[in-house]
Design an enzyme around this catalytic site. Structure first.
Site, PDB file in Angstrom:
ATOM      1  CG  LEU C 240      -1.857   1.181   1.455  1.00 14.01           C
ATOM      2  CD1 LEU C 240      -2.856   1.106   0.199  1.00 14.01           C
ATOM      3  CD2 LEU C 240      -2.572   1.174   2.634  1.00 14.01           C
ATOM      4  CG  ASP C 241      -0.518   4.586   0.596  1.00 10.75           C
ATOM      5  OD1 ASP C 241      -1.259   4.520  -0.616  1.00 10.75           O
ATOM      6  OD2 ASP C 241      -0.772   5.172   1.419  1.00 10.75           O
ATOM      7  CD  GLU C 242       5.994   1.454   1.417  1.00 11.81           C
ATOM      8  OE1 GLU C 242       6.942   2.385   0.483  1.00 11.81           O
ATOM      9  OE2 GLU C 242       6.221   1.539   2.417  1.00 11.81           O
TER      10      GLU C 242
END
Lengths: 298, 298, 298, 298
Positions: C240-242
Site C-alpha cells: 500500500l502506497d509503496e
C-alpha cells in the site's frame, strides 16, 4: 441534471458572521478604536487583521465578528462605527451576514475557467449564488443548463456593442448582481460598463501582468523565450489589464513547449488564479486602495 | 585566507567529456547522422538531448561523449562533424575537455550575487576559474582578496566610460576570459562591449522580464501591486534587458511587504537565478537561437 | 448530453508516431546501436531521450519515431530491435501508433479527480478512450452518463470483495482495458488485483509520500503541523502506497488552515498530480525500474 | 577582516517596538481585552494578528506596540497584562525592545548554512548578535574569525559527550545566549541539552519531515524515487526530528539527479529554510503550542 443543480445549492457554506473593513490615514489608537466599538456593542471579534502601508501612512483593517450576541441592532452599531470613522477621517464598511453574493459569469467559447467556477461552487468553496451566465456565443448553453443556471446570449458586433451592453446592465441590475466574473470572456468591456460596476468585475488575464498586456500573451511569451508563464486576476477598469491585481501565479515552462503547450499549461493556471480571486472577493477579504489590492486572509 | 583560496580550487569538478552542440534546419535523419559520426570514431555517447522547434522547423542537439576511446584524433573527428554539418546546412560546435572556462565577475557595491558565486564555486558547483573581479568601486576588494582573486577597479564616468571599457576589454582578452558575469554591476555596458563578447556576458536583472525592464524594478513592482517578484538571468546584448533569457524565477510577496522587503526577498532570487544560469553556460548546456535560449540538461 | 459526449471524442489528439523504450545495463555504444536500427529501417527519429543511472549502471532510452517512411514493416523492425536488445542484454518495447489506450476509472464518492480527468480528456489533453467507470457506489452515475460513458457499480463488503474483484477483472479484460485509474477510489485493491495489471494501475494518494502513508493523511498533516501538504500519483502495487512514484507536488499551508481547509486545498493538488501522471503513462513516457519511475518528456 | 566584522554590526536593524504574545483557551472578548490594556496604557498598537484553532478552541495573539508614548512604565503594563491573562486563564508574554537576541551557532564541517547565516546577518536581515560559534571540529575556525566571532571547539566522543555538553551549557549560559542554531551540526544533542534550552534550539533537517526522519535522507529520497526533496527547520526536542516545525520547503528533482545532485540542490533549500526560521524566532513571531508552531507575520 436536476441532481447536479440541486447539489450545488446545498453545499454552499453559510457564513453567519459580519465583516468590518476600514481604510484611511494611519493614526495612533485606530486599532483600539474600532475594536472597542464592536466590543462595546457585545459583538465578539472572531478574527482581525490590520495593515499599515508605512510608505503612504495608510491604515487598513478587516475584522470578522459574531452578531449573535449583539446588544443593540445593526443600525445602532453602524452608526457607532460611522462616528468613529468620521472622527478618524477613515472609510468603514460593514457587510452583514449571510455573505452570499449574487454572481454573473461572462463567457465566450473557452470552457476551462467556467467549469472550474461551476465545480468549485458545487463543492461548496464559493459562498455565492450564480444567478446567470452571459455570453456572446451560444456554445456553453448546454453546460450551463446542466447546472440549472440561466444562460443569456448577447451577440456583440462593433455596431451593437453599446446597445447590447446596456441590455446586459439592465439584466444584471434586475438580478441584483453583486459580482461579475469575466471567465475568459473574449470581448473588451467598455469604460461605461466598467464604471457601472466599480471593483465588482473580476477579469482573468492569461499572463503575469504587467508582462504581456493585451492580446495573444502566450504567443508573445513563446517569442520572448520566457521560462515561466503566468496568469493574473484583477478588477476590470477602463484601462485594459491595468486594474488592481487580486491574485497571480506562474508555472515553469521550457523550450520544448510549443505555443499550444503554453496555452494548455496556462489553462491550469488561469482557472485556479481566477477561482482564488473570486473567493477572496466573496469573503470580503479585499480592500482596494488606489490601484492596489490589500488581500487579507492568506 | 590562504585556506579559503586553495580550498576553492581543489573542489572544482573535472569534466572529462566533450560536448557537441548542433543547430539548424530540421530534416529527416539528422539525429542518426551525428550519432553515427561519433560512434564511428569510437566515441561513446554519454547523454544526448534533441529538440525540434516545430513552429520554425529548427533542430537542436547536445551530446556529451567520452573521448578516451576515440579511434582517431580531435582534428579528424572535427572534420567529420563539419562535413556532416555542411551537408545538412547546420551549425556544429565541439567543446573539448576539460570544460573549465575562465570567468571574470563584474561588481559594484551589492554583495549578495558576488558572495553566492564565490561560495558556490568554492563548493565545487561551478566548473571554472574565476580569474579576476572588475568593479567601478573599491568596496568589494577585501572580500575578493579573501578568496585569492585579483581585483581591478575601473572607475566609470560619462566621460571616461569608452576609454575604461577599452582597458577592461584589454585586460579580459589578456586573461583569455571566456565568460563575463555581471553580478549586479550597476553600469550599463556599451553596445561595443556587448558585441565584443557575444553570448559571453551574463547579466542578472531584478525583475521577471519582460515586466519592469530598466531601472528600479522593485519600486515599480511595489507600485503596481504585483503578487510575485522575479529575477531574470540573460545574455547581455545591445538592447538593454532584451537579450536571450537563460533562467528566471519568482517569489510570492504580499501587501505587507515594503519596497525594502521586496529588495531583501529579491536578493535570494537574484543570487540563485544567476548561479543557475552561469552553471548552464559553463556546462555548455545552452544554445542561443535568435533571441531565445535552448536550455538542455534540466 | 450528447454534445458533451461527442465533443470529447473529437478533440483527442491523433498520435501517429511510434515509441521505443529501452532499459538495461549501460554499455558503450548503446545509444548508437538502437538509433542505427531505426535509421536503417527508414524511420525518422523525432525525439530521443536517454538516461544513465550511474549508481546502478543502468541505461534507459525513449525514442519517438515516424513510421510513415519505414522501408520495411512492423514485424521486421521489431525483430531488428529485438536482436540488438538481446545482444546487449536489454529490454526493448515498441508501441505502435495510434497511442490511444483504453482507460477505466475507479471512483467512490469524491468527484474532484474524476471531473478533472473527464474535462481534461474533453479538452483533448489525454490521448485515450475512457471505456468505463467502475464504482462501489451509485453516486457518480449521472456525471458519468453526461459524458456518455458506461458506469458499473460493484458493491464491496469484506465478504464480497474477492468475488467482486473477479467480476471487475472480467469486465476490464473484456473491454481490453490498458490502464486503470483509481481516482480517489476509497477501497484498497487486493494484491491479486494489482498483480493482474502490473504497472497498469495508477493511484493518487493525498500526501507527499513517504510522509503520511495510509489513512487520513490530511488529519495527520494537521496534527504534525507541517507547512506544506502534498499529493502523490504512483503505480499501485501489493504494498500500500509503496509503488513507483510517477508525480508529486505540494502546496503551502499555514496555521490558519483547518483540516477542512487542507482537504479543500489538497483537492487542487490531487486532481492536477493525477492528471499529469495519467498523461505521462498514456504518452509512453514512463519506464519502471525496480520501484522507481524514469519520467521522460519534462 | 576587520571591515567584514564591523560592517556586520552596523547594519542590524534596531527594533524599537515591544511584542505581546498571548495563548490560551478561546473565549468571547479576548481580542478586545488585551487591546484595551495596551491602549489604556497609551501604547499604540502597530500591528496585531490573532488566530483561533477552532478544533481545539485555543486562541493566539501577537501584537507589536510602540512604547514611546506609554503613560505608565514596563512593570505597571506587565502587571496589567498579567491580570487580564490570569482572569482569562491565558499565558501572556511581553518582549521589550530592543529585540536583539544573543545567538550561538553550532557547526561541524558543512559550510553552506553557516555562510548563509553569517551573510544574511551581515546584510542586516537577522536582528541578533552572533556571540559565538561552537563546533566539534576546528574546520570552520578561519571563516568564523573573518567575521570577528569567537570560535570554540568541543570535541565529542561517546565517552566525553555528557561532559562536553556540560561545558557547552556553561559557556552558553555565561554568554547569556538566547538562541542556539544547529547549522548542520552533525551530532545528536542530548535530551538534557534540549531541555536546558526549551524552544530555544533550532535545527535544520535535510528532508521534508515527517518523510525521511533520521540519517541519510537524501540517499533514502533517491532510493524511494520521490519527485521533490525538502528541508525542515524545527525546534530541537528530546524526540529526534519530532519537534515543532517552524518552516519547510521543497525543490523539484528528477530521475537525472544523482544522490550528489540531491545533496547539492538540498543545500540551497537547507540554508534558506534555516534562515527563515531563525528570523521568525528573532522577531518573536512564533508561539509554540503543544508540538506545533503558530507562525505570525507571513
Amino acid at each position: 441534471m436536476t441532481s447536479l443543480a440541486s447539489a450545488s445549492v446545498t453545499k454552499v457554506p453559510h457564513i453567519s458572521h459580519a465583516v468590518l473593513r476600514v481604510s484611511g490615514p494611519d493614526k495612533k489608537g485606530v486599532i483600539a478604536a474600532f475594536t472597542q466599538v464592536l466590543s462595546g456593542h457585545g459583538c465578539n471579534i472572531l478574527s482581525s487583521e490590520q495593515h499599515t502601508d508605512t510608505a503612504s501612512s495608510r491604515f487598513f483593517q478587516r475584522s470578522a465578528f459574531d452578531i449573535s450576541t449583539m446588544l443593540t441592532d445593526k443600525v445602532t452599531l453602524s452608526n457607532g462605527i460611522s462616528e468613529v470613522a468620521k472622527r478618524l477621517n477613515m472609510k468603514a464598511e460593514i457587510t452583514w451576514p449571510p455573505l452570499r453574493k449574487k454572481v454573473a459569469i461572462f463567457v465566450s467559447k473557452y470552457e476551462h475557467c467556467f467549469w472550474e467556477l461551476l465545480l468549485r461552487h458545487r463543492a461548496g468553496e464559493l459562498p455565492c449564488d450564480i444567478v446567470c451566465v452571459i455570453s456572446n456565443h451560444p456554445d456553453l448553453a448546454s453546460i450551463t443548463q446542466m447546472f440549472g443556471i440561466r444562460y443569456e446570449v448577447f451577440k456583440i458586433t462593433k455596431d451593437t456593442k453599446a446597445e447590447q451592453e446596456t441590455k446586459e446592465i439592465e439584466l444584471l441590475n434586475s438580478l441584483n448582481v453583486d459580482l461579475i466574473v469575466l471567465a475568459r470572456y473574449m470581448q473588451i468591456v467598455s469604460d461605461n460598463f466598467c464604471s457601472t460596476f466599480p471593483h465588482r468585475i473580476i477579469n482573468i488575464h492569461h499572463s503575469f501582468l504587467p508582462a504581456f498586456i493585451g492580446s495573444k500573451p502566450y504567443h508573445r511569451a513563446f517569442e520572448r523565450g520566457v521560462k515561466l508563464i503566468g496568469a493574473t486576476a484583477h478588477y476590470a477598469t477602463a484601462d485594459l489589464d491595468e486594474g488592481p491585481i487580486i491574485e497571480q501565479d506562474v508555472k515553469r515552462i521550457n523550450h520544448k513547449d510549443s505555443v499550444e503547450d503554453l496555452i494548455a499549461k496556462g489553462r491550469i493556471l488561469e482557472k485556479e488564479v481566477l477561482v482564488r480571486a473570486v473567493k477572496k472577493h466573496l469573503q470580503e477579504e479585499l480592500i482596494v486602495e488606489g490601484n492596489k489590492c490589500i488581500v487579507f486572509g492568506d
